[in-house]
Design an enzyme around this catalytic site. Sequence first.
Site, PDB file in Angstrom:
ATOM      1  N   HIS A  10       0.856  -1.181   0.000  1.00  0.00           N
ATOM      2  CA  HIS A  10       0.000   0.000   0.000  1.00  0.00           C
ATOM      3  C   HIS A  10       0.898   1.239   0.000  1.00  0.00           C
ATOM      4  CE1 HIS A  10      -3.613  -2.390   1.705  1.00  0.00           C
ATOM      5  NE2 HIS A  10      -3.755  -2.197   0.410  1.00  0.00           N
ATOM      6  N   LYS A  14       5.210   1.610   0.892  1.00  0.00           N
ATOM      7  CA  LYS A  14       6.152   1.454  -0.222  1.00  0.00           C
ATOM      8  C   LYS A  14       7.609   1.673   0.194  1.00  0.00           C
ATOM      9  CE  LYS A  14       2.752   2.196  -3.832  1.00  0.00           C
ATOM     10  NZ  LYS A  14       2.257   0.853  -3.734  1.00  0.00           N
ATOM     11  N   THR A  36       2.788  -5.152  -8.341  1.00  0.00           N
ATOM     12  CA  THR A  36       1.780  -4.229  -8.838  1.00  0.00           C
ATOM     13  C   THR A  36       2.490  -2.960  -9.300  1.00  0.00           C
ATOM     14  OG1 THR A  36       1.390  -3.578  -6.540  1.00  0.00           O
ATOM     15  CG2 THR A  36      -0.157  -5.157  -7.501  1.00  0.00           C
ATOM     16  N   GLY A  37       1.828  -2.181 -10.126  1.00  0.00           N
ATOM     17  CA  GLY A  37       2.428  -1.069 -10.856  1.00  0.00           C
ATOM     18  C   GLY A  37       3.324  -0.125 -10.101  1.00  0.00           C
ATOM     19  N   THR A  39       4.343  -0.094  -6.919  1.00  0.00           N
ATOM     20  CA  THR A  39       5.361  -0.806  -6.134  1.00  0.00           C
ATOM     21  C   THR A  39       6.473  -1.274  -7.063  1.00  0.00           C
ATOM     22  OG1 THR A  39       3.724  -1.520  -4.500  1.00  0.00           O
ATOM     23  CG2 THR A  39       5.778  -2.764  -4.591  1.00  0.00           C
ATOM     24  N   GLY A  56      -2.476  -1.593  -7.989  1.00  0.00           N
ATOM     25  CA  GLY A  56      -3.453  -2.330  -7.182  1.00  0.00           C
ATOM     26  C   GLY A  56      -4.889  -1.876  -7.370  1.00  0.00           C
ATOM     27  N   ASP A  61      -3.986  -6.128  -7.914  1.00  0.00           N
ATOM     28  CA  ASP A  61      -4.176  -7.145  -6.874  1.00  0.00           C
ATOM     29  C   ASP A  61      -4.923  -8.348  -7.450  1.00  0.00           C
ATOM     30  OD1 ASP A  61      -2.992  -5.394  -5.037  1.00  0.00           O
ATOM     31  OD2 ASP A  61      -4.924  -4.555  -4.451  1.00  0.00           O
ATOM     32  N   ASP A  81      -1.373  -1.634   4.710  1.00  0.00           N
ATOM     33  CA  ASP A  81      -1.519  -0.538   5.669  1.00  0.00           C
ATOM     34  C   ASP A  81      -2.870  -0.719   6.347  1.00  0.00           C
ATOM     35  OD1 ASP A  81      -1.719   1.761   7.130  1.00  0.00           O
ATOM     36  OD2 ASP A  81      -1.173   3.105   5.486  1.00  0.00           O
ATOM     37  N   HIS A  88     -10.023  -0.582  -3.006  1.00  0.00           N
ATOM     38  CA  HIS A  88      -9.942  -1.888  -3.654  1.00  0.00           C
ATOM     39  C   HIS A  88      -9.813  -3.026  -2.620  1.00  0.00           C
ATOM     40  CE1 HIS A  88      -5.852  -0.496  -3.049  1.00  0.00           C
ATOM     41  NE2 HIS A  88      -5.427  -1.732  -3.216  1.00  0.00           N
ATOM     42  N   ASP A  91     -10.559  -6.600  -3.608  1.00  0.00           N
ATOM     43  CA  ASP A  91      -9.498  -7.284  -4.354  1.00  0.00           C
ATOM     44  C   ASP A  91      -8.416  -7.802  -3.413  1.00  0.00           C
ATOM     45  OD1 ASP A  91     -10.797  -6.730  -6.720  1.00  0.00           O
ATOM     46  OD2 ASP A  91      -9.479  -5.072  -7.282  1.00  0.00           O
ATOM     47  N   ARG A  97      -7.528 -14.584   0.123  1.00  0.00           N
ATOM     48  CA  ARG A  97      -8.297 -15.840   0.068  1.00  0.00           C
ATOM     49  C   ARG A  97      -7.656 -16.820  -0.918  1.00  0.00           C
ATOM     50  NH1 ARG A  97     -12.758 -13.660  -0.472  1.00  0.00           N
ATOM     51  NH2 ARG A  97     -12.863 -13.606  -2.723  1.00  0.00           N
TER      52      ARG A  97
END
Length: 131
Positions: A10, A14, A36-37, A39, A56, A61, A81, A88, A91, A97
């Site tokens: 998050h 970062k 993810t983008g 990050t 994300g 995500d 965080d 999101h 997601d 899960r």
Amino acid sequence: MKLNIALISHDGKKPEMVSFVARNHAFLDDATIYATGTTGNKIEKEGYKVEKLLSGPLGGDAQIAALVATEQIDLVIFFRDPLDKHPHEPDVQMLMRQCDVHNVPLATNPKAAYYLLKGIKSVFPEGDYPE
């Protein structure tokens, strides 16, 4: 076999992720990193090769969750965080899960991630990870 590791963080986490990657470069240099983008951009600026997905909130995500579900990711490190709201969040919950459903290790904070990497290295010191 090379490990496929997903790195997500998050916004407020970062800097911790970039620091974590730098401190654990010896382990992570031998892995394929998916992120993810945003990050991924921050990790890439530190000189690492990264397979970047969407940000994300824009579906990154969910993309990582799909890679987990299709057995293309071996480990997820997601610095969340917990004190901030995230639009999101569904997601994020789906990704967590999927890790549980598909038995993929998931670390959600730096200490857990460190111990997870340390455990993998102690069990597979030569890097010969099972397929």
